[in-house]
Design an enzyme around this catalytic site. Structure first.
Site, PDB file in Angstrom:
ATOM      1  N   LYS A 172      -8.019  91.916 -16.378  1.00  0.00           N
ATOM      2  CA  LYS A 172      -7.781  92.840 -15.111  1.00  0.00           C
ATOM      3  C   LYS A 172      -7.084  94.190 -15.639  1.00  0.00           C
ATOM      4  O   LYS A 172      -6.443  94.128 -16.743  1.00  0.00           O
ATOM      5  CB  LYS A 172      -6.658  92.048 -14.258  1.00  0.00           C
TER       6      LYS A 172
ATOM      7  N   GLY B  27     -10.263  86.114   9.353  1.00  0.00           N
ATOM      8  CA  GLY B  27     -10.240  87.209   8.398  1.00  0.00           C
ATOM      9  C   GLY B  27     -11.971  87.731   8.666  1.00  0.00           C
ATOM     10  O   GLY B  27     -12.774  87.098   8.662  1.00  0.00           O
ATOM     11  N   TYR B  28     -11.882  89.094   9.118  1.00  0.00           N
ATOM     12  CA  TYR B  28     -13.181  89.697   9.467  1.00  0.00           C
ATOM     13  C   TYR B  28     -13.206  90.971   8.842  1.00  0.00           C
ATOM     14  O   TYR B  28     -13.884  91.825   9.389  1.00  0.00           O
ATOM     15  CB  TYR B  28     -13.253  89.787  11.102  1.00  0.00           C
ATOM     16  N   GLY B  29     -13.019  90.893   7.385  1.00  0.00           N
ATOM     17  CA  GLY B  29     -13.199  92.050   6.738  1.00  0.00           C
ATOM     18  C   GLY B  29     -14.722  91.787   6.237  1.00  0.00           C
ATOM     19  O   GLY B  29     -15.579  91.194   6.729  1.00  0.00           O
ATOM     20  N   ASN B  30     -14.858  92.331   4.936  1.00  0.00           N
ATOM     21  CA  ASN B  30     -16.206  92.395   4.309  1.00  0.00           C
ATOM     22  C   ASN B  30     -16.799  90.744   4.173  1.00  0.00           C
ATOM     23  O   ASN B  30     -17.854  90.596   4.702  1.00  0.00           O
ATOM     24  CB  ASN B  30     -16.100  92.951   2.905  1.00  0.00           C
ATOM     25  N   ALA B  31     -15.980  90.017   3.601  1.00  0.00           N
ATOM     26  CA  ALA B  31     -16.307  88.654   3.467  1.00  0.00           C
ATOM     27  C   ALA B  31     -16.455  87.792   4.684  1.00  0.00           C
ATOM     28  O   ALA B  31     -17.380  87.143   4.869  1.00  0.00           O
ATOM     29  CB  ALA B  31     -15.418  87.777   2.331  1.00  0.00           C
ATOM     30  N   GLY B  32     -15.600  88.097   5.470  1.00  0.00           N
ATOM     31  CA  GLY B  32     -15.429  87.221   6.861  1.00  0.00           C
ATOM     32  C   GLY B  32     -16.661  87.501   7.514  1.00  0.00           C
ATOM     33  O   GLY B  32     -17.311  86.517   8.152  1.00  0.00           O
TER      34      GLY B  32
END
Lengths: 874, 419
Positions: free
Chosen positions: B109, B221-226
């Site tokens: 990382k 969660g409703y970002g990219n993944a959600g």
């Protein structure tokens, strides 16, 4: 008794005119003011002897025409504050004195020295006389003969009950009744020689013609040489040839005339006066006058626009503005037209009543608006309106309020008065109808609820409000069936919104939109203009996909087929990528990052985001705006804000049109303040370094604190929805109101969106001396007090210190423990608000600290502010 | 950080997880020592020319936690609050994630302490290039391959790949993944995380006998993944999405929310709240809904000992990193709720990154279908391996995933003769 025959104090005259009646207004038109005493004094003495109340209305500070007689009451009224305020004062006196009072007014003609035009003189008479008549009074007025326009005199004559000429011929005094309403005798309208208390009618035609010829050089209703400066100054200037004026401009005679012209057109505010003297030539002023409909002033908005243009064109710098600034061909509707409209349509007293009560219900305002819409304009004004519409043809125009108080130094009235777009399509009649409607709506907005409460709050009450109108060509071009400018916006020479210390607040900020600028001036739902800090134009407060959200999705346009202003989605307006230079305005959102077009070819509107990235990078726009703001601020000697439109051609040359410019207001004070930096850490409640407004607020006893984290994480929608109302109740609580109050909370105060911040209106927070917007990134709150919004300007006007606080910023101190641990006394003020206690706290600072209050010190120059505990002062 | 509570330090948490796993696997001391500390850390200070002409010095890190199984792999974060311990912990988790998916990669990382909101695009580019110059001796397609992470994006990856290529004087697109498609990026990256998660859900449902075509799903969660999870669950399985939420609140509709409408509403209002055809509820209510599947696609620490007991879902799909605390894990396990742990469930992203490396190395690019096919194989295989270990050791899925991952790393270290 209306029919009761009253004496004027001169029995012979009583004989001629069959005496006076209650309700009479008597206008004495005379060649020498001294003669006024010869008729007024007997009137006063007789009235006093008869036990009447006699009021002398003296127009200070003019030399006294009217002597004081024992027993009479003298009221002083000052016309220098303008027609509006003067008429209101007189109205109030008449109202207070009541019925059947006798009045002797000062010389009406002196009023034009202050008001510049005969129009206003006639208007004053026409609003005052009917009221006197209603109250069964008897009133004397003096007017100088032959010094006013026939139109004005005709209006006075039409309004008054009695009009009498008083003049000298060969050292003899003549009295000649011209109008005596409701009375008649065979000799009434003859000239009468007046000597030793006797009136002798002039019968012999030879004598009569000699007398009349001597007395009236221009008996017919043609244009006379009015003494009103509006006409006389212009008349004097008209004697010179245009080219000569340029050469003679520096002579004291022309300078004096120029100053007077400027005073009449621009106004008498010292700052405007200075700017006008410095930057407007006589030629500029004459050009304005040639585009002025009616008479009077052009108002603050028009003056600001014209001054800004002149400043840029006449001051040296690295940018040649004659190539940058678009020409303007605006018209102005003089402020006198507004009063004439009010007077002609019986709206003046209605407006006066509303202004006095300072409030109007929405429903009542709708009825008032209907009355305004039903009003008519005088013939000569209508003729000029026709000329104006012919000039613009079918080009869209905007009718903008430009009141004297608006956009000047001291008051903004931003958003209080109306501006109306006219798409200007259809037949001449249809266009005229729409134009008249727009003008009347702007006039009606003078008494809209917001304007009235603003006036009250600012203590403006009955101060003079001259509502001029600026009629501008709408910048832009036709695209498909719409009309709009490529770019519009508002720019501020001082930047309050800094999300990083790198940004130099002194270089200002621009809010830029695609299409009409209404979107840049107002916050419209979830639609965002591009914010461009001039010192770092490429910086923006969002990263990644957030850029797409904080961008403009809708565009304001004029729809030509609909003949109306519309807000539509950009995709619906553009339909495809053929709009010129679109690659400068749009970027694409690919995989969560913004990609700027590399070439002018944009394949489709899919995933497009309005960023203006290429426009900022590839054109000199920001450099030009920087210079504009610098030059204007330097000339004004004060930060400015300006509205503009802009266009860019195929060669990427930028042209700017300045639509409006005014002194910018920032919350709090602008003076330097010493922010203490040696405070014990324990006494500091917070310290921030990104403010611009300054000031000192001591003895803050209560803090209304909305906890950002619990609000963001736990507050259910039903709590958030009513949070503003609860805060409003605290704001109005008299106990809380006894001391300076600070309010702190997450995100944007005043937002109607409960996710962006606390949904207060201005009236919910107007007693706060300090308003703190807390930005916690993890809570998703970014305090973006949007310039130009009404809420923001209200804060500015009320001198509320606005502080954005970024607790996550390492340079910021935030004593979270104090706010977390301080007992919550919310229930002491609002017992029923128990369910809000988790999110909303009222802190009694001295109770927590053992006597210390909070104090805020904010320095606008260093951008530093601190709030700390300090021993309370009595 | 001095005085920091241990539970707030992500690296302390990561080390505790390794110790737990080492106990199960009964690892020897040298193995433990190797696993508990990063193999290499680079602290770099590098100058960046700012727009005003001044030079500013930035601090960055690159941690190669363990590269026993192959070149290290992990993202680069640009964040003002970056700390070395955060980077260490994230590098450790990358090691286990790559191993779990049986990718021939180690874990790494990187991060730079900076605030992208305070940088112009030009400054951001110069910072990205400077950082790569600073760490260039330590990275490369065979050593360590960075990727986008917090506040970094494909454009930044493109700059970095270009800078590295200049340094080594040859095109080396494979030094970085997450590049834009025209510059050696891989198709299928955008929805890789959600798609990978859906493959593991499909396998879990088969094991549990759950008919996904009739299943109800709540998505936190409703970002990219959600949002991708919602549309993929509908299109792949025909599942009914009955509730979704974001940081502002939740909405529900028993008959199923209209996924495209919610997406459009979220785009314009930045929130799912008040979406037409739905009822607003609180986020807590969503977590406790009586649904078959609960997708956690928001932040860490969503399910805790306080609320885990009230969860009624049969399967929990962890698309977010660390959404369930260890205490909650135990409660869910005891309740018989099947948890697909984060570093298995959300490994689709790094798997497609690996595919990008492969495509760059071969100079031969796949179509999206091929990416999906190969992703499906990887995810399915990994799921079953974890499931089997879970059964074999009688431990929950998360611990089982650690066992699989750590076991492979240890084996590689042993084969290389390190331990």
């Amino acid at each position: 008794m209306k029919d009761e025959r009253l004496s004027c104090g001169i029995p012979a005259l009583d004989e001629v005119i069959d005496g006076l009646r209650l309700g009479d207004n008597v206008v004495w038109q005379m060649d020498k003011l001294d003669n006024y005493l010869r008729v007024a004094e007997p009137f006063i003495r007789h009235a006093l002897r008869s036990g009447r109340t006699v009021v002398g209305l003296q127009f200070a500070p003019h030399p006294i025409v009217l002597g004081f007689l024992p027993g009479m009451v003298v009221e002083e009224v000052d016309p220098r504050f303008g027609f509006d305020s003067f008429s209101a004062q007189v109205n109030r006196i008449i109202e207070q004195k009541g019925r059947e009072v006798f009045y002797v007014f000062d010389n009406l003609s002196s009023l034009v020295a202050d008001w510049a035009t005969d129009e206003l003189l006639a208007n004053f008479f026409r609003v005052t006389c009917p009221y006197l008549h209603e109250l069964d009074t008897v009133a004397y007025f003096a007017l100088r003969r032959g010094q006013h326009s026939h139109t004005a005199v005709a209006r006075i004559r039409d309004t008054t009950q009695v009009l009498i000429d008083l003049y000298h011929v060969k050292d003899e005094l003549y009295i000649h009744p011209l109008k005596v309403l409701g009375r008649y005798s065979s000799q009434m309208y003859l000239p009468h020689r007046y000597a030793n208390g006797i009136l002798e009618p002039v019968f012999k035609s030879g004598d009569a013609s000699t007398i009349s010829l001597t007395a009236s050089r221009t008996p017919l209703r043609v244009k006379t040489d009015s003494i009103a400066p509006w006409d006389s100054v212009y008349r004097k200037l008209a004697q010179f040839h245009e080219d000569d004026l340029e050469i003679l401009e520096k002579t004291s005679e022309i300078q004096a005339l120029k100053q007077e012209l400027s005073h009449m057109i621009i106004g008498n505010h010292p700052e405007f006066k200075r700017l006008s003297e410095e930057y407007l030539t006589l030629g500029d002023l004459l050009t304005i006058r040639n585009r002025l409909i009616g008479s009077g002033r052009i108002g603050g908005k028009a003056a600001g626009m014209l001054l800004a243009r002149s400043i840029l064109l006449k001051t040296p710098g690295s940018v040649e503005f004659s190539r940058i600034l678009e020409e303007h061909d605006s018209f102005y509707i003089g402020s006198d037209v507004f009063f004439t409209f009010l007077v002609n349509n019986d709206l003046f007293r209605l407006r006066l009543r509303l202004t006095r009560s300072s409030q109007i219900q929405r429903e009542e305002f709708e009825r008032v608006e209907e009355r305004f819409l039903a009003g008519t304009f005088p013939h000569e004004i209508m003729e000029q309106f026709r000329d104006l519409l012919d000039y613009f043809g079918q080009a869209p125009i905007i009718v903008r309020s430009s009141s004297l108080l608006e956009d000047g130094f001291g008051n903004s009235f931003a958003g209080k008065y109306r501006s109306e777009f006219c798409a200007n399509q259809g037949s001449h009649e249809e266009r005229m109808e729409a134009f008249l409607r727009a003008v009347k709506l702007v006039y009606a907005s003078a008494v809209n609820p917001d304007a009235l409460s603003y006036r009250k709050q600012r203590g403006l009450g009955e101060s003079d409000e001259q509502m001029a109108i600026l009629v501008q060509r709408v910048s832009g071009t036709r695209y498909k069936s719409f009309f709009f400018p490529s770019l519009s916006g508002v720019a501020f020479s001082h930047n309050i919104y800094r999300w990083t210390d790198r940004i130099d607040p002194g270089q200002g900020i621009i809010r830029l939109v695609f299409g009409l600028g209404t979107r840049a001036v107002n916050r419209v739902g979830n639609d965002y203009p591009r914010l461009i800090p001039v010192s770092h134009p490429h910086l923006r407060p969002e990263v990644g996909a957030d850029i797409a959200f904080y961008s403009q999705r809708e565009i304001d346009v004029l729809s030509l087929p609909q003949n109306a202003f519309q807000s539509l989605s950009i995709a619906d307006v553009l339909e495809d990528t053929h709009y010129p230079n679109l690659f400068l305005f749009l970027s694409t959102l690919d995989n969560g990052y913004v990609n700027d077009p590399v070439t002018a070819h944009l394949p489709s509107l899919k995933n497009c985001v309005v960023t203006f990235n290429n426009f900022i990078r590839q054109t000199p726009f920001v450099k030009i705006m920087k210079e504009i703001l610098e030059r204007l601020e330097s000339a004004y000697g004060h930060p400015v804000d300006m509205e503009f439109t802009a266009s860019v051609d195929a060669a990427l040359n930028v042209r700017i049109n300045i639509v409006q410019c005014r002194p910018m207001r920032v919350p709090g004070a602008m003076e330097s303040v010493q922010v203490p930096d040696d405070l014990p850490r324990s006494s500091v409640l917070f310290r921030t370094n990104r403010n611009i407004p300054g000031g000192v607020v001591e003895n803050i006893r209560h803090i209304v604190y909305v906890d950002p984290l619990s609000y963001a994480r736990k507050a259910p929608p039903e709590i958030r929805q009513v949070m503003g109302r609860i805060i409003g109740e605290l704001n109005r609580n008299p106990e809380i109101g006894r001391y300076p109050l600070m309010m702190m909370g997450p995100g944007r105060w005043g937002s109607s969106n409960i996710h962006l911040g606390v949904n207060t209106t201005y009236s919910d927070i107007n007693n706060a001396s300090v308003l703190v917007e807390i930005a916690r990134e993890e809570a998703g709150h970014v305090p973006d007090v949007s310039y130009g919004t009404h809420f923001f300007l209200d804060l500015v006007e009320s001198q509320t210190i606005y502080l954005p606080l970024y607790p996550d910023d390492p340079h910021t101190d935030f004593n979270g423990d104090f706010f977390a641990r301080a007992p919550n006394i919310l229930s002491e003020f609002l017992e029923e608000a128990v369910e809000f206690e988790e999110f909303l706290k009222v802190i009694d600072v001295p109770a927590v600290t053992g006597g210390s209050c909070a104090k805020v010190v904010a320095d606008p120059h260093t951008g530093k502010a601190v709030c700390f505990l300090w021993a309370a002062q009595s | 950080m001095a005085g920091e509570k241990s539970q707030d330090n992500p690296f302390v948490v990561a080390q505790a997880q390794i110790t737990d796993c080492a106990d199960i696997l009964k690892l020897n001391q040298s193995m433990r020592e190797m696993l508990l500390h990063p193999m290499r850390e680079f602290h770099v200070n590098f100058p960046v020319r700012m727009d005003d002409g001044s030079a500013r010095i930035f601090t960055g890190f690159r941690v190669q936690y363990n590269d026993a199984r192959g070149p290290a792999k992990g993202g680069i974060r640009f964040h003002p609050d970056e700390t070395i311990d955060t980077v260490r912990a994230l590098a450790a988790w990358m090691t286990w994630k790559c191993s779990l998916l049986d990718l021939p990669l180690g874990g790494a990382k990187g991060g730079v302490i900076c605030n992208p909101k305070e940088l112009s695009p030009g400054e951001l580019e110069r910072l990205s290039r400077s950082y790569i110059r600073a760490i260039s001796p330590f990275i490369g397609p065979e050593k360590d391959v960075p990727a986008p992470d917090v506040y970094t994006n494909p454009q930044i990856m493109a700059w970095m790949a270009d800078e590295y290529s200049s340094i080594v004087a040859k095109n080396q697109f494979g030094v970085i993944t997450g590049k834009p498609l025209p510059l050696g990026g891989s198709p299928g990256r955008e929805d890789a995380t959600a798609r990978g998660g859906m493959y593991t859900l499909r396998e879990a449902a088969a094991k549990l006998g759950l008919d996904l075509g009739k299943a109800t799903m709540a998505i936190q969660g409703y970002g990219n993944a959600g949002s991708f999870a919602a549309s993929l669950a509908e299109s792949m399985f025909g599942s009914k999405i009955v509730a979704v939420c974001d940081s502002k609140g939740a909405v529900t509709c028993r008959e199923g929310v209209c996924v495209p409408r919610v997406a459009a509403h979220k785009r314009t209002t930045q929130s799912v709240l008040h979406c037409e055809g739905t009822t607003d509820i609180t986020n807590d209510e969503l977590l406790e809904m009586d649904v078959d599947i609960l997708v956690l696609a928001a932040l860490e620490g969503t399910l805790t000992k306080k609320n885990a007991d009230r969860v009624k879902a049969k399967v929990i799909v962890e698309l977010a990193n660390g959404p369930t605390t260890p205490e909650a894990d135990e409660i869910l396990y005891k309740k018989g709720i099947h948890v697909i742990p984060d570093f298995l469930c959300n490994a689709g992203g790094v798997t497609v990154s690996y595919f990008e490396m492969v495509q760059n190395a071969y100079m031969y690019y796949w179509d999206e279908e091929m990416v999906h096919e190969r992703l499906e194989k990887k995810m399915t295989k990994a799921y079953h391996e974890v499931f089997e270990i879970s059964k074999q050791y009688g431990i929950n899925m998360r611990r089982a995933a650690y066992v699989v991952a750590v076991q492979r790393v240890v084996e590689a270290m042993r084969l290389r003769g390190w331990v």
